[in-house]
Design a protein around this motif. Structure first.
Motif, short mmCIF file in Angstrom:
data_model
loop_
_atom_site.label_atom_id
_atom_site.label_comp_id
_atom_site.label_asym_id
_atom_site.label_seq_id
_atom_site.Cartn_x
_atom_site.Cartn_y
_atom_site.Cartn_z
N HIS A 217 0.90 -1.08 0.15
CA HIS A 217 -0.01 0.03 0.10
C HIS A 217 0.77 1.31 0.18
O HIS A 217 0.53 2.28 -0.73
CB HIS A 217 -0.86 -0.20 1.18
CG HIS A 217 -1.57 1.14 1.31
ND1 HIS A 217 -2.91 1.34 0.53
CD2 HIS A 217 -1.69 2.15 2.37
CE1 HIS A 217 -3.43 2.42 0.66
NE2 HIS A 217 -2.89 2.81 1.75
N ILE A 218 1.87 1.40 0.75
CA ILE A 218 2.93 2.23 0.80
C ILE A 218 3.37 2.50 -0.85
O ILE A 218 3.36 3.71 -1.23
CB ILE A 218 3.91 2.32 1.74
CG1 ILE A 218 3.57 2.39 3.12
CG2 ILE A 218 5.17 3.28 1.86
CD1 ILE A 218 4.39 1.96 4.22
N LEU A 219 3.90 1.43 -1.46
CA LEU A 219 4.46 1.73 -2.86
C LEU A 219 3.51 2.11 -3.92
O LEU A 219 4.01 2.78 -4.63
CB LEU A 219 5.04 0.41 -2.97
CG LEU A 219 6.12 -0.40 -2.32
CD1 LEU A 219 6.47 -1.62 -2.93
CD2 LEU A 219 7.60 0.59 -2.23
N THR A 220 2.39 1.94 -3.41
CA THR A 220 1.19 2.59 -4.45
C THR A 220 1.33 4.18 -4.49
O THR A 220 0.71 4.62 -5.52
CB THR A 220 -0.23 2.15 -4.29
OG1 THR A 220 -0.54 2.65 -2.85
CG2 THR A 220 -0.38 0.76 -4.12
N PHE A 221 1.94 4.77 -3.73
CA PHE A 221 1.92 6.42 -3.54
C PHE A 221 3.18 6.73 -4.22
O PHE A 221 3.69 7.98 -4.36
CB PHE A 221 1.68 6.87 -2.12
CG PHE A 221 0.43 6.65 -1.56
CD1 PHE A 221 -0.67 7.27 -1.63
CD2 PHE A 221 0.13 5.32 -0.49
CE1 PHE A 221 -1.74 7.13 -0.88
CE2 PHE A 221 -0.94 5.22 0.03
CZ PHE A 221 -1.98 6.22 -0.29
N ILE A 222 4.00 5.90 -4.65
CA ILE A 222 5.38 6.09 -5.05
C ILE A 222 5.25 5.93 -6.87
O ILE A 222 4.89 4.75 -7.33
CB ILE A 222 6.40 5.50 -4.53
CG1 ILE A 222 6.75 5.42 -2.92
CG2 ILE A 222 8.03 5.72 -5.30
CD1 ILE A 222 7.69 4.67 -2.65
N PRO A 223 5.66 7.12 -7.65
CA PRO A 223 5.53 6.92 -8.91
C PRO A 223 6.30 5.86 -9.51
O PRO A 223 7.44 5.33 -8.96
CB PRO A 223 6.04 8.12 -9.78
CG PRO A 223 5.90 9.12 -8.42
CD PRO A 223 6.16 8.48 -7.33
N ILE A 224 5.76 5.11 -10.60
CA ILE A 224 6.50 3.80 -11.09
C ILE A 224 7.92 4.22 -11.41
O ILE A 224 9.01 3.36 -11.25
CB ILE A 224 5.80 3.39 -12.38
CG1 ILE A 224 4.39 2.82 -11.76
CG2 ILE A 224 6.51 2.23 -12.90
CD1 ILE A 224 4.25 1.72 -10.93
N LYS A 225 8.10 5.50 -12.10
CA LYS A 225 9.31 5.89 -12.52
C LYS A 225 10.63 6.06 -11.37
O LYS A 225 11.53 5.25 -11.53
CB LYS A 225 9.29 7.19 -13.16
CG LYS A 225 10.62 7.82 -13.65
CD LYS A 225 10.59 9.65 -13.77
CE LYS A 225 9.72 9.50 -14.98
NZ LYS A 225 9.44 11.07 -15.46
N ASP A 226 10.14 6.34 -10.00
CA ASP A 226 10.80 6.46 -9.06
C ASP A 226 11.20 5.09 -8.45
O ASP A 226 12.24 4.77 -8.03
CB ASP A 226 10.35 7.47 -7.88
CG ASP A 226 9.97 8.76 -8.54
OD1 ASP A 226 10.89 9.03 -9.24
OD2 ASP A 226 9.16 9.56 -7.86
#
Length: 711
Positions: A217-226
């Motif tokens: 769930h935390i990773l969903t807030f990070i852009p795929i590029k990052d």
């Protein structure tokens, strides 16, 4: 017990030590006795507090995260180490045993005392026992714990030592007996020596503490590029990122595009290489179009399991390669794709195509020819929105190749389409969803224009969802035919059906609404917004709908609170009432809602922005009765003032003869000549002459001079 001399030579003390420890691990997991607690030691034989536990009987494919989650309930874990079996090209490494180290000895004691059912992993009961003294963290005289593992003895020291020695050397190293015991355990895949080496000792970090669902769930807030750029941080982080990317089922290219950057086909190819194998839904909805014709090849190559594809604002022509790569593609949507033609979709409609839903919106080239000559028995939904080149005769002929069609949407289509729609509907009597909205031209209106349409509706007895919003051809006669035929109707939208009061053709009124509410008892959603002829007498009939969940009646100045209050008391499943823009709706609706919730508890939402109740609430600070299940929205006005029956366009007022005199003032243009300089304003054709005969033709078509100047 008595042993002969001959039997004693076959007795190996090392094997007895291993058996003793395994038996202790089994007995230490016994449940609590009815006569008292079992004896669980808190210190080793050497007086060292027990912090490290030895875990065996692990199921295959056990991970450190799973082992950590089992023991984290007893206290703070310092480290969790897992011993894997032999690795090789033809071998699958399996876990053999593990060590779990607690920071507090009391937590380790609780883990040993815990009942057996709490220490299960994948259906297996884990065998728990204290680690030997050598592997327990050492304490100094001040009580401080030394978490680093002790140095191992050299190999020649172990070989030269006597197996009978029981003493520990002065350097703090292990005794010879313990070293031999560890070698014996290593042969049985239960050794403790390997865990003590500095290279294999592993201390847990934040990635082990967080639950897998929490981390995802935390990773969903990070852009795929990052996320992709951060893979170089560490091997552990890279494995976790790859595991997360492989779990993504939906990807939108707008998640990748940031700060006005362009997404090219090469970048999309690299992204799909990482997460395309697991994707089920892909939306290409970026703002800046930089993808070429190889996009379809890229999607077909790296997304074999794709089930839904939505393309927005692309100029790619060829989409036929999707057929060869995406064998499971079911839903296909093209929105604002200007270069999309019939040849772009002709191969996707082959006999072996698995496409079930097709949507084309905002297009000027598609005519419907790609459907002719094809036989797609799997397709059950066909939608066209704002397609100016769509030909009704071609679509009518293509409908014969779609025997299982259950959803048809022809919204904002050319006016000539309305004459062909009755013939189309006669070929699809099994329709369950029909949408014919945004037909506002008056060219086809005649006394007998709706007879063919009503005749076609007489065959549609399975219809459940019907959208006729902003359709000027819908009147009370059409609604009466719907009430007689479509008794299974669950959703009906007749908003803005001839909402102008001074229009020549009559629209929907009380008579049609009463017919629908009296026959279609399965209605759950009803939208009667912006109807000029609808009054309280007609809306009161909605109280006879026992399954009504949502009612929308926006921008109706003739409605009051009485019919809404009556529906709240009679419709026990009503959960939302949207009366935004209804001027005469007062606080009686809120009081009726509170009384209805007292009798039939349920969640209820009232949208009353733009009503008399909202004005009293904001201006006079009037307090209305409240209920914990009631939500009243007084601020968000969802109504459209341009669709109201009493809307008057006051942008241009033609009542005065002098209203356009300034537009023909030649002195005004002389001022422009002085401003622009001599010779810059010499084109007399730009100056409109009010006496010019050409303007009469413009007025005949409804084009005024003021509009020309603005354009």
């Amino acid at each position: 017990m008595f042993f002969d001399d001959e039997d004693e030579r076959f007795l190996n003390p090392e094997i007895l030590h291993v058996v003793h420890r395994e038996l202790y691990a089994i007995t230490s997991n016994l449940e609590i006795s009815h006569y008292g607690l079992r004896n669980v030691p808190t210190h080793t034989e050497d007086g060292i507090p027990i912090r490290k536990l030895y875990v065996s009987n692990l199921p295959p494919k056990t991970t450190r995260t799973e082992l950590f989650n089992v023991f984290a309930q007893y206290g703070f874990i310092k480290s969790c180490w897992l011993r894997m079996g032999d690795k090789g090209p033809n071998k699958t490494p399996t876990p053999t045993y593990a060590f779990v180290t607690f920071s507090n000895p009391a937590d380790a004691h609780k883990a040993l005392q815990a009942p057996n059912h709490e220490k299960m992993l994948r259906g297996r009961n884990l065998r728990i026992s204290p680690a030997d003294s050598w592997h327990q963290p050492a304490e100094d005289a001040d009580g401080r714990v030394c978490w680093k593992p002790r140095s191992l003895p050299r190999s020649h020291d172990i070989e030269d030592s006597s197996p009978a020695s029981d003493n520990i050397d002065s350097q703090g190293g292990p005794s010879v007996e313990s070293s031999l015991d560890n070698e014996a355990n290593s042969s049985n895949e239960n050794t403790n020596i390997e865990e003590a080496t500095p290279e294999t000792e592993y201390t847990y970090n934040i990635l082990d503490i967080l639950n897998r669902d929490c981390m995802t769930h935390i990773l969903t807030f990070i852009p795929i590029k990052d996320l992709i750029r951060s893979e170089r941080v560490s091997k552990t982080w890279q494995n976790m990122i790859q595991e997360y990317l492989q779990s993504i089922r939906t990807f939108k290219t707008s998640w990748w595009v940031h700060e006005q950057s362009r997404l090219t086909t090469a970048v999309l190819r690299r992204v799909l290489q990482r997460l395309g194998a697991s994707l089920l839904r892909l939306h290409i909805d970026h703002q800046l179009s930089a993808l070429n014709d190889r996009t379809a090849h890229t999607i077909g190559k790296f997304c074999p399991n794709l089930e839904e594809l939505k393309v927005v604002g692309m100029y790619t022509k060829n989409w036929n390669p999707l057929l060869y790569g995406c064998k499971q593609l079911k839903n296909l949507s093209f929105v604002s794709c200007n270069k999309l033609t019939d040849s772009s979709l002709v191969h996707l409609m082959k006999n072996d195509s698995c496409i079930e839903t097709l949507t084309v919106a905002n297009n000027t080239h598609v005519t419907g020819l790609f459907l002719t000559g094809s036989d797609t028995p799997r397709m059950h939904s066909l939608s066209f929105y704002n397609c100016y080149s769509l030909q009704g005769t071609v679509l009518c002929a293509a409908i014969d190749t779609l025997p299982n069609l259950t959803t048809l949407k022809l919204d904002v289509c050319p006016i000539a389409m309305w004459k062909i729609i009755p013939m189309i509907l006669k070929k699809v009597p099994k329709l369950e969803e029909l949408s014919l909205s945004e037909y506002t031209s008056t060219e086809c209106i005649s006394p007998h224009s709706n007879d063919a349409f009503c005749e076609a509706l007489a065959q549609m007895r399975d219809l459940k969802i019907l959208n006729l919003s902003r359709n000027i051809y819908i009147n009370n006669a059409v609604l009466k035919q719907i009430s007689q035929t479509c008794t299974k109707l669950e959703s009906l939208n007749i908003s803005s059906c001839n909402s102008i009061r001074n229009f020549s053709s009559p629209g929907v009124g009380d008579e049609g609404v009463r017919a629908i509410c009296g026959a279609c008892v399965s209605l759950q959603t009803l939208d009667v917004s912006y109807l000029a002829s609808l009054t309280d007498a007609g809306l009161c009939a909605a109280a006879r709908l026992p399954r009504l969940h949502r009612l929308v009646t926006r921008g109706s100045d003739a409605l009051s609170s009485a019919p809404l209050a009556q529906m709240l008391r009679a419709c026990h499943h009503l959960q939302e009432v949207d009366a935004c823009g209804c001027d005469n709706v007062c606080e009686g609706v809120v009081e009726a809602a509170v009384d209805a919730l007292e009798q039939r508890p349920r969640t209820l939402l009232l949208r009353l922005a733009g009503t008399a109740a909202a004005r009293d609430y904001h201006v006079h600070d009037q307090e209305y009765p409240k209920h914990k299940l009631l939500t009243v929205n007084m601020d968000e006005d969802l109504s459209n003032p341009n669709l109201r029956p009493d809307f008057v366009d006051q942008m241009f007022d033609y009542s005065s003869d002098d209203s356009l005199d300034d537009l023909y003032d030649h002195d005004l243009y002389e001022d422009f000549e002085d401003f622009l300089g001599p010779g810059e304003w010499q084109d007399d054709e730009l100056i409109l002459d009010p006496d010019d005969d050409d303007l009469d033709g413009l007025y005949a078509y409804g084009i005024h001079a003021a509009n020309i100047i603005l354009l």
